[in-house]
Scaffold this motif. Structure first.
Motif, PDB file in Angstrom:
ATOM      1  N   GLY A 115     -67.061  55.523  22.703  1.00 61.46           N
ATOM      2  CA  GLY A 115     -67.211  55.345  24.133  1.00 61.46           C
ATOM      3  C   GLY A 115     -65.903  54.515  24.779  1.00 61.46           C
ATOM      4  O   GLY A 115     -65.570  54.930  25.564  1.00 61.46           O
ATOM      5  N   SER A 116     -65.846  53.502  24.003  1.00 56.66           N
ATOM      6  CA  SER A 116     -64.740  52.380  24.711  1.00 56.66           C
ATOM      7  C   SER A 116     -63.378  53.362  24.500  1.00 56.66           C
ATOM      8  O   SER A 116     -62.548  52.781  25.462  1.00 56.66           O
ATOM      9  N   ILE A 117     -63.217  54.221  23.519  1.00 57.73           N
ATOM     10  CA  ILE A 117     -61.765  54.586  23.448  1.00 57.73           C
ATOM     11  C   ILE A 117     -61.699  55.656  24.355  1.00 57.73           C
ATOM     12  O   ILE A 117     -60.793  55.792  25.156  1.00 57.73           O
ATOM     13  N   PHE A 118     -62.786  56.332  24.826  1.00 58.00           N
ATOM     14  CA  PHE A 118     -62.767  57.274  26.046  1.00 58.00           C
ATOM     15  C   PHE A 118     -62.702  56.756  27.265  1.00 58.00           C
ATOM     16  O   PHE A 118     -61.924  57.264  28.161  1.00 58.00           O
ATOM     17  N   PHE A 119     -63.264  55.457  27.384  1.00 55.03           N
ATOM     18  CA  PHE A 119     -62.978  54.772  28.622  1.00 55.03           C
ATOM     19  C   PHE A 119     -61.560  54.171  28.842  1.00 55.03           C
ATOM     20  O   PHE A 119     -60.936  54.337  29.889  1.00 55.03           O
ATOM     21  N   VAL A 120     -60.756  53.980  27.535  1.00 53.33           N
ATOM     22  CA  VAL A 120     -59.461  53.459  27.503  1.00 53.33           C
ATOM     23  C   VAL A 120     -58.437  54.629  28.082  1.00 53.33           C
ATOM     24  O   VAL A 120     -57.693  54.664  28.833  1.00 53.33           O
ATOM     25  N   ILE A 121     -58.994  55.935  27.589  1.00 47.95           N
ATOM     26  CA  ILE A 121     -58.140  57.014  27.936  1.00 47.95           C
ATOM     27  C   ILE A 121     -58.406  57.365  29.346  1.00 47.95           C
ATOM     28  O   ILE A 121     -57.348  57.580  30.112  1.00 47.95           O
ATOM     29  N   LEU A 176     -55.417  57.565  32.479  1.00 48.76           N
ATOM     30  CA  LEU A 176     -55.584  58.887  33.348  1.00 48.76           C
ATOM     31  C   LEU A 176     -55.725  58.708  34.624  1.00 48.76           C
ATOM     32  O   LEU A 176     -55.507  59.384  35.440  1.00 48.76           O
ATOM     33  N   SER A 177     -56.483  57.478  35.146  1.00 46.25           N
ATOM     34  CA  SER A 177     -57.022  57.639  36.362  1.00 46.25           C
ATOM     35  C   SER A 177     -55.739  57.019  37.218  1.00 46.25           C
ATOM     36  O   SER A 177     -54.637  56.638  36.712  1.00 46.25           O
ATOM     37  N   HIS A 178     -55.528  57.274  38.514  1.00 47.80           N
ATOM     38  CA  HIS A 178     -54.394  56.999  39.257  1.00 47.80           C
ATOM     39  C   HIS A 178     -54.756  56.308  40.566  1.00 47.80           C
ATOM     40  O   HIS A 178     -55.484  56.661  41.269  1.00 47.80           O
ATOM     41  N   PRO A 179     -54.350  54.877  40.700  1.00 53.28           N
ATOM     42  CA  PRO A 179     -53.423  54.294  39.747  1.00 53.28           C
ATOM     43  C   PRO A 179     -54.137  53.898  38.419  1.00 53.28           C
ATOM     44  O   PRO A 179     -55.344  53.760  38.278  1.00 53.28           O
ATOM     45  N   CYS A 180     -53.420  53.571  37.444  1.00 49.16           N
ATOM     46  CA  CYS A 180     -54.095  53.199  36.150  1.00 49.16           C
ATOM     47  C   CYS A 180     -54.890  52.057  36.493  1.00 49.16           C
ATOM     48  O   CYS A 180     -54.766  51.033  37.031  1.00 49.16           O
ATOM     49  N   ASN A 181     -56.198  52.250  35.704  1.00 47.92           N
ATOM     50  CA  ASN A 181     -57.283  51.283  35.901  1.00 47.92           C
ATOM     51  C   ASN A 181     -57.248  50.274  34.941  1.00 47.92           C
ATOM     52  O   ASN A 181     -57.679  50.184  33.898  1.00 47.92           O
ATOM     53  N   VAL A 182     -56.601  49.055  34.962  1.00 47.41           N
ATOM     54  CA  VAL A 182     -56.204  48.119  33.850  1.00 47.41           C
ATOM     55  C   VAL A 182     -57.349  47.514  33.752  1.00 47.41           C
ATOM     56  O   VAL A 182     -57.646  47.136  32.300  1.00 47.41           O
TER      57      VAL A 182
END
Length: 96
Positions: free
Chosen positions: A50-56, A60-66
């Motif tokens: 789940g953490s890996i998918f949230f990092v992805i 992929l979100s615009h702008p990047c969700n740091v």
């Protein structure tokens, strides 16, 4: 609109802190004691994925969700550590 954005960021920050402080105690305890008998392997595997998918998703979100990326890198690392120690204990230590 500005107020809604601030609440959105505050709630997101609180969620990030809860996630990090939810994972850290288990990871620290597991690193110190190496005890993993009470830990469910599928749970930490799925939480790590789940953490890996949230990092992805963060990339992929615009702008990047740091904040999403940083939070889930930390929680993913904690999950990976616990998962690794659990795998070692369950499958390699018992062979000796």
């Amino acid at each position: 609109m500005n107020c809604a954005l601030n609440w959105f960021e505050i709630i997101g920050s609180l969620a990030a802190l809860c996630m990090i402080f939810g994972y850290l105690p288990q990871a620290i305890r597991t690193i110190r004691t190496r005890q993993t008998d009470a830990i469910a392997l599928p749970t930490f595997l799925l939480m790590g994925l789940g953490s890996i998918f949230f990092v992805i998703q963060g990339f992929l979100s615009h702008p990047c969700n740091v904040p999403l990326i940083v939070t889930n890198c930390i929680t993913g690392a904690c999950s990976a550590i616990v998962f690794g120690i659990k795998m070692y204990n369950d499958y390699f230590r018992h062979r000796k």
